[in-house]
Design an enzyme around this catalytic site. Structure first.
Site, PDB file in Angstrom:
ATOM      1  N   CYS A  37      42.654  35.057  39.581  1.00 13.78           N
ATOM      2  CA  CYS A  37      43.600  35.672  38.641  1.00 13.78           C
ATOM      3  C   CYS A  37      45.033  35.251  38.909  1.00 13.78           C
ATOM      4  O   CYS A  37      45.906  35.472  38.070  1.00 13.78           O
ATOM      5  CB  CYS A  37      43.499  37.194  38.722  1.00 13.78           C
ATOM      6  SG  CYS A  37      43.916  37.805  40.370  1.00 13.78           S
ATOM      7  N   ASP A  39      46.989  36.587  41.130  1.00 13.98           N
ATOM      8  CA  ASP A  39      47.793  37.673  41.695  1.00 13.98           C
ATOM      9  C   ASP A  39      48.076  37.389  43.161  1.00 13.98           C
ATOM     10  O   ASP A  39      47.226  36.844  43.871  1.00 13.98           O
ATOM     11  CB  ASP A  39      47.072  39.014  41.560  1.00 13.98           C
ATOM     12  CG  ASP A  39      46.957  39.451  40.105  1.00 13.98           C
ATOM     13  OD1 ASP A  39      47.505  38.749  39.237  1.00 13.98           O
ATOM     14  OD2 ASP A  39      46.331  40.483  39.852  1.00 13.98           O
ATOM     15  N   CYS A  63      47.955  42.967  39.338  1.00 13.51           N
ATOM     16  CA  CYS A  63      47.404  44.141  38.665  1.00 13.51           C
ATOM     17  C   CYS A  63      47.776  45.432  39.393  1.00 13.51           C
ATOM     18  O   CYS A  63      48.227  45.414  40.540  1.00 13.51           O
ATOM     19  CB  CYS A  63      45.883  44.008  38.582  1.00 13.51           C
ATOM     20  SG  CYS A  63      45.070  44.131  40.174  1.00 13.51           S
ATOM     21  N   CYS A 108      40.709  43.105  44.038  1.00 11.57           N
ATOM     22  CA  CYS A 108      42.054  43.650  43.814  1.00 11.57           C
ATOM     23  C   CYS A 108      42.420  44.617  44.944  1.00 11.57           C
ATOM     24  O   CYS A 108      43.506  44.555  45.518  1.00 11.57           O
ATOM     25  CB  CYS A 108      42.119  44.404  42.492  1.00 11.57           C
ATOM     26  SG  CYS A 108      41.514  43.464  41.083  1.00 11.57           S
TER      27      CYS A 108
HETATM   28 FE1  FES Z   1      44.040  39.915  40.271  1.00 10.48          FE
HETATM   29 FE2  FES Z   1      43.564  42.441  40.476  1.00 10.48          FE
HETATM   30  S1  FES Z   1      43.279  41.207  38.713  1.00 10.48           S
HETATM   31  S2  FES Z   1      44.139  41.099  42.057  1.00 10.48           S
END
Ligand code: FES
Length: 128
Positions: A37, A39, A63, A108
């Site tokens: 993702c 992140d 997120c 996450c």
């Molecule tokens: Fe990427 Fe939660 S969607 S860490």
């Protein structure tokens, strides 16, 4: 803590993150992300000569669960001995974020813990 209280806790940490920012001259400083993702969390740690986490901060993009977990993690770790950080487990994170969140969003919820484990490896050895 019931499900609603757990969700409110996560939202509160996401909207009002604790220890967000960077530390000058940290003893460890590591960025880590979820490739799926994008992140990312950056953790900064300051550790005293007797092995106490005297300061900790994080920066990040991502997120609600990943950023709230990082905020909770810093709150739990500030002032604790390094051994507390070294012994943190998935179960500890689950007790903070709730079983449901952990089971539905494990990557996450665990991003901050993974970043912490890397930061601990990045710490210089202190003279004993
Ligand atoms: Fe990427 Fe939660 S969607 S860490």
């Amino acid at each position: 803590m019931d499900r609603q209280a757990q969700i409110e806790l996560l939202l509160d940490h996401y909207e009002n993150p604790r220890n967000r920012g960077r530390l000058e001259n940290p003893d460890a400083h590591v960025s880590w992300g979820n490739p799926g993702c994008g992140d990312v969390i950056t953790l900064y740690l300051k550790v005293s000569d007797d092995g106490q986490i005297t300061d900790i901060a994080f920066e990040g993009e991502g997120c609600t669960v990943s950023q709230a977990s990082a905020s909770i993690l810093t709150e739990k770790l500030k002032g604790q001995p390094l051994s507390y950080a070294e012994n943190l487990t998935v179960d500890d994170v689950m007790s903070w974020v709730g079983r449901e969140v952990m089971l539905s969003r494990p990557r996450c919820a665990l991003l901050a813990l993974s970043t912490l484990k890397l930061a601990l490896r990045d710490l210089p050895k202190k003279p004993s």
